[in-house]
Design a protein around this motif. Structure first.
Motif, mmCIF file in Angstrom:
data_model
loop_
_atom_site.group_PDB
_atom_site.id
_atom_site.type_symbol
_atom_site.label_atom_id
_atom_site.label_comp_id
_atom_site.label_asym_id
_atom_site.label_seq_id
_atom_site.Cartn_x
_atom_site.Cartn_y
_atom_site.Cartn_z
ATOM 1 N N LEU A 106 -54.089 -18.532 -84.767
ATOM 2 C CA LEU A 106 -53.787 -18.943 -86.152
ATOM 3 C C LEU A 106 -52.376 -19.509 -86.266
ATOM 4 C CD1 LEU A 106 -55.351 -15.984 -88.172
ATOM 5 C CD2 LEU A 106 -56.168 -18.355 -88.107
ATOM 6 N N GLU A 107 -51.432 -18.844 -85.596
ATOM 7 C CA GLU A 107 -50.047 -19.325 -85.622
ATOM 8 C C GLU A 107 -49.915 -20.686 -84.960
ATOM 9 O OE1 GLU A 107 -47.809 -16.108 -83.889
ATOM 10 O OE2 GLU A 107 -48.340 -14.762 -85.549
ATOM 11 N N LEU A 108 -50.613 -20.873 -83.848
ATOM 12 C CA LEU A 108 -50.570 -22.169 -83.173
ATOM 13 C C LEU A 108 -51.214 -23.247 -84.043
ATOM 14 C CD1 LEU A 108 -49.927 -24.021 -80.835
ATOM 15 C CD2 LEU A 108 -52.015 -23.215 -79.702
ATOM 16 N N LEU A 109 -52.353 -22.937 -84.663
ATOM 17 C CA LEU A 109 -52.993 -23.913 -85.552
ATOM 18 C C LEU A 109 -52.073 -24.277 -86.709
ATOM 19 C CD1 LEU A 109 -56.669 -22.594 -85.606
ATOM 20 C CD2 LEU A 109 -55.786 -24.615 -84.413
ATOM 21 N N ARG A 110 -51.360 -23.299 -87.242
ATOM 22 C CA ARG A 110 -50.412 -23.571 -88.327
ATOM 23 C C ARG A 110 -49.314 -24.515 -87.841
ATOM 24 N NH1 ARG A 110 -49.696 -18.671 -90.392
ATOM 25 N NH2 ARG A 110 -48.240 -18.071 -88.765
ATOM 26 N N GLU A 111 -48.814 -24.276 -86.628
ATOM 27 C CA GLU A 111 -47.784 -25.141 -86.046
ATOM 28 C C GLU A 111 -48.317 -26.564 -85.847
ATOM 29 O OE1 GLU A 111 -44.060 -26.136 -84.286
ATOM 30 O OE2 GLU A 111 -44.665 -24.448 -85.516
ATOM 31 N N ILE A 112 -49.538 -26.676 -85.358
ATOM 32 C CA ILE A 112 -50.149 -27.994 -85.161
ATOM 33 C C ILE A 112 -50.296 -28.709 -86.501
ATOM 34 C CG2 ILE A 112 -52.257 -29.203 -84.421
ATOM 35 C CD1 ILE A 112 -52.584 -26.867 -82.338
ATOM 36 N N ARG A 113 -50.798 -27.997 -87.519
ATOM 37 C CA ARG A 113 -50.921 -28.596 -88.864
ATOM 38 C C ARG A 113 -49.586 -29.143 -89.330
ATOM 39 N NH1 ARG A 113 -53.808 -23.923 -90.205
ATOM 40 N NH2 ARG A 113 -52.023 -23.092 -91.351
ATOM 41 N N TYR A 114 -48.531 -28.362 -89.145
ATOM 42 C CA TYR A 114 -47.192 -28.759 -89.576
ATOM 43 C C TYR A 114 -46.709 -29.969 -88.782
ATOM 44 C CZ TYR A 114 -42.153 -28.711 -90.172
ATOM 45 O OH TYR A 114 -40.852 -29.085 -90.408
ATOM 46 N N ASP B 62 -51.053 -41.409 -84.328
ATOM 47 C CA ASP B 62 -51.093 -40.565 -85.534
ATOM 48 C C ASP B 62 -52.393 -40.722 -86.315
ATOM 49 O OD1 ASP B 62 -50.515 -43.062 -86.590
ATOM 50 O OD2 ASP B 62 -48.724 -42.416 -87.673
ATOM 51 N N THR B 63 -53.099 -41.808 -86.093
ATOM 52 C CA THR B 63 -54.410 -41.991 -86.736
ATOM 53 C C THR B 63 -55.437 -40.999 -86.207
ATOM 54 O OG1 THR B 63 -54.961 -43.659 -85.069
ATOM 55 C CG2 THR B 63 -54.070 -44.456 -87.193
ATOM 56 N N HIS B 64 -55.110 -40.331 -85.095
ATOM 57 C CA HIS B 64 -56.039 -39.392 -84.466
ATOM 58 C C HIS B 64 -55.555 -37.944 -84.524
ATOM 59 C CE1 HIS B 64 -57.624 -43.175 -83.094
ATOM 60 N NE2 HIS B 64 -58.666 -42.560 -82.578
ATOM 61 N N TYR B 65 -54.537 -37.680 -85.334
ATOM 62 C CA TYR B 65 -54.029 -36.306 -85.449
ATOM 63 C C TYR B 65 -55.078 -35.366 -86.032
ATOM 64 C CZ TYR B 65 -49.155 -37.598 -84.346
ATOM 65 O OH TYR B 65 -48.008 -38.015 -83.728
ATOM 66 N N ALA C 178 -59.007 -31.025 -85.237
ATOM 67 C CA ALA C 178 -60.405 -30.588 -85.225
ATOM 68 C C ALA C 178 -60.790 -30.024 -83.860
ATOM 69 C CB ALA C 178 -61.334 -31.746 -85.609
ATOM 70 N N LEU C 179 -60.356 -30.665 -82.794
ATOM 71 C CA LEU C 179 -60.644 -30.169 -81.449
ATOM 72 C C LEU C 179 -59.979 -28.813 -81.233
ATOM 73 C CD1 LEU C 179 -60.227 -33.461 -79.370
ATOM 74 C CD2 LEU C 179 -62.344 -32.443 -80.234
ATOM 75 N N ALA C 180 -58.744 -28.677 -81.699
ATOM 76 C CA ALA C 180 -58.030 -27.401 -81.574
ATOM 77 C C ALA C 180 -58.771 -26.300 -82.329
ATOM 78 C CB ALA C 180 -56.599 -27.549 -82.099
ATOM 79 N N CYS C 181 -59.245 -26.606 -83.521
ATOM 80 C CA CYS C 181 -59.984 -25.622 -84.323
ATOM 81 C C CYS C 181 -61.291 -25.234 -83.640
ATOM 82 C CB CYS C 181 -60.260 -26.162 -85.720
ATOM 83 S SG CYS C 181 -58.801 -26.235 -86.777
ATOM 84 N N PRO D 249 -53.216 -30.349 -96.346
ATOM 85 C CA PRO D 249 -53.822 -29.006 -96.455
ATOM 86 C C PRO D 249 -55.315 -29.014 -96.794
ATOM 87 C CG PRO D 249 -51.693 -29.040 -97.544
ATOM 88 C CD PRO D 249 -52.003 -30.461 -97.148
ATOM 89 N N LEU D 250 -55.737 -29.925 -97.657
ATOM 90 C CA LEU D 250 -57.163 -29.991 -97.995
ATOM 91 C C LEU D 250 -57.989 -30.472 -96.809
ATOM 92 C CD1 LEU D 250 -57.102 -31.375 -101.643
ATOM 93 C CD2 LEU D 250 -57.636 -29.044 -100.885
ATOM 94 N N HIS D 251 -57.457 -31.425 -96.084
ATOM 95 C CA HIS D 251 -58.153 -31.907 -94.890
ATOM 96 C C HIS D 251 -58.215 -30.797 -93.846
ATOM 97 C CE1 HIS D 251 -57.195 -36.412 -95.820
ATOM 98 N NE2 HIS D 251 -57.694 -35.762 -96.842
ATOM 99 N N ALA D 252 -57.106 -30.072 -93.688
ATOM 100 C CA ALA D 252 -57.073 -28.972 -92.723
ATOM 101 C C ALA D 252 -58.118 -27.918 -93.074
ATOM 102 C CB ALA D 252 -55.676 -28.348 -92.676
ATOM 103 N N ALA D 253 -58.214 -27.577 -94.352
ATOM 104 C CA ALA D 253 -59.194 -26.569 -94.779
ATOM 105 C C ALA D 253 -60.613 -27.030 -94.480
ATOM 106 C CB ALA D 253 -59.025 -26.264 -96.264
ATOM 107 N N ALA D 254 -60.881 -28.304 -94.714
ATOM 108 C CA ALA D 254 -62.220 -28.840 -94.442
ATOM 109 C C ALA D 254 -62.517 -28.820 -92.938
ATOM 110 C CB ALA D 254 -62.346 -30.263 -94.990
ATOM 111 N N ILE D 255 -61.544 -29.206 -92.141
ATOM 112 C CA ILE D 255 -61.717 -29.201 -90.691
ATOM 113 C C ILE D 255 -61.962 -27.770 -90.201
ATOM 114 C CG2 ILE D 255 -60.479 -29.539 -88.493
ATOM 115 C CD1 ILE D 255 -59.092 -31.981 -89.925
ATOM 116 N N GLU D 256 -61.169 -26.830 -90.699
ATOM 117 C CA GLU D 256 -61.310 -25.423 -90.300
ATOM 118 C C GLU D 256 -62.678 -24.882 -90.696
ATOM 119 O OE1 GLU D 256 -57.942 -23.793 -92.321
ATOM 120 O OE2 GLU D 256 -56.544 -24.908 -91.029
#
Length: 138
Positions: free
Chosen positions: A107-115, A82-85, A90-93, A121-128
């Motif tokens: 986009l739907e798959l990325l949303r599922e991965i985020r969940y 989980d330390t590498h999620y 990031a690789l998926a993006c 959410p802030l980290h996800a936005a930065a990665i994206e």
């Protein structure tokens, strides 16, 4: 790979292949991005590239099953610490952004991965945003 067991590196490759296949078209730019990531990022040090074809086949086989995507995500969560999620996300993006367009299915798959990976959410936005910036063209 018939037992569907993944090393952490295998799981990261499987995730990237899953993102690439999510819009039913695996583009050359996505394959080149996956190849470049595997060849250059430290997380893939020592990875046996001969495993790529087998991992891809496992992903394709699972995606043919009714709950295949859930199975793939489950295997990835079992294999990647989980330390590498966030790294996985990031690789998926990066794969999703590789062809310059992110399709609705991606986009739907990325949303599922985020969940599933409980990415902040802030980290996800930065990665994206970082992925988008790396894959812009002039």
């Amino acid at each position: 790979m018939t037992d569907h067991s993944f090393s952490p590196q295998d799981a990261l490759v499987a995730l990237m292949i899953t993102v690439s296949a999510s819009d039913a078209t695996i583009r050359t730019s996505e394959l080149l991005t996956i190849q470049s990531i595997v060849n250059h990022l430290p997380i893939f040090a020592g990875f046996d590239e001969d495993r790529l074809e087998g991992i891809a086949q496992t992903v394709f086989d699972l995606l043919e099953e009714e709950d295949g995507l859930d199975a793939i995500i489950g295997l990835i969560k079992e294999s990647v610490p989980d330390t590498h999620y966030e790294t996985a996300y990031a690789l998926a993006c990066d794969v999703a952004a590789a062809d310059g367009k992110v399709f609705q299915t991606e986009l739907e798959l990325l949303r599922e991965i985020r969940y599933e990976f409980e990415i902040d959410p802030l980290h996800a936005a930065a990665i994206e945003r970082g992925s988008r910036a790396r894959h812009l063209t002039l």
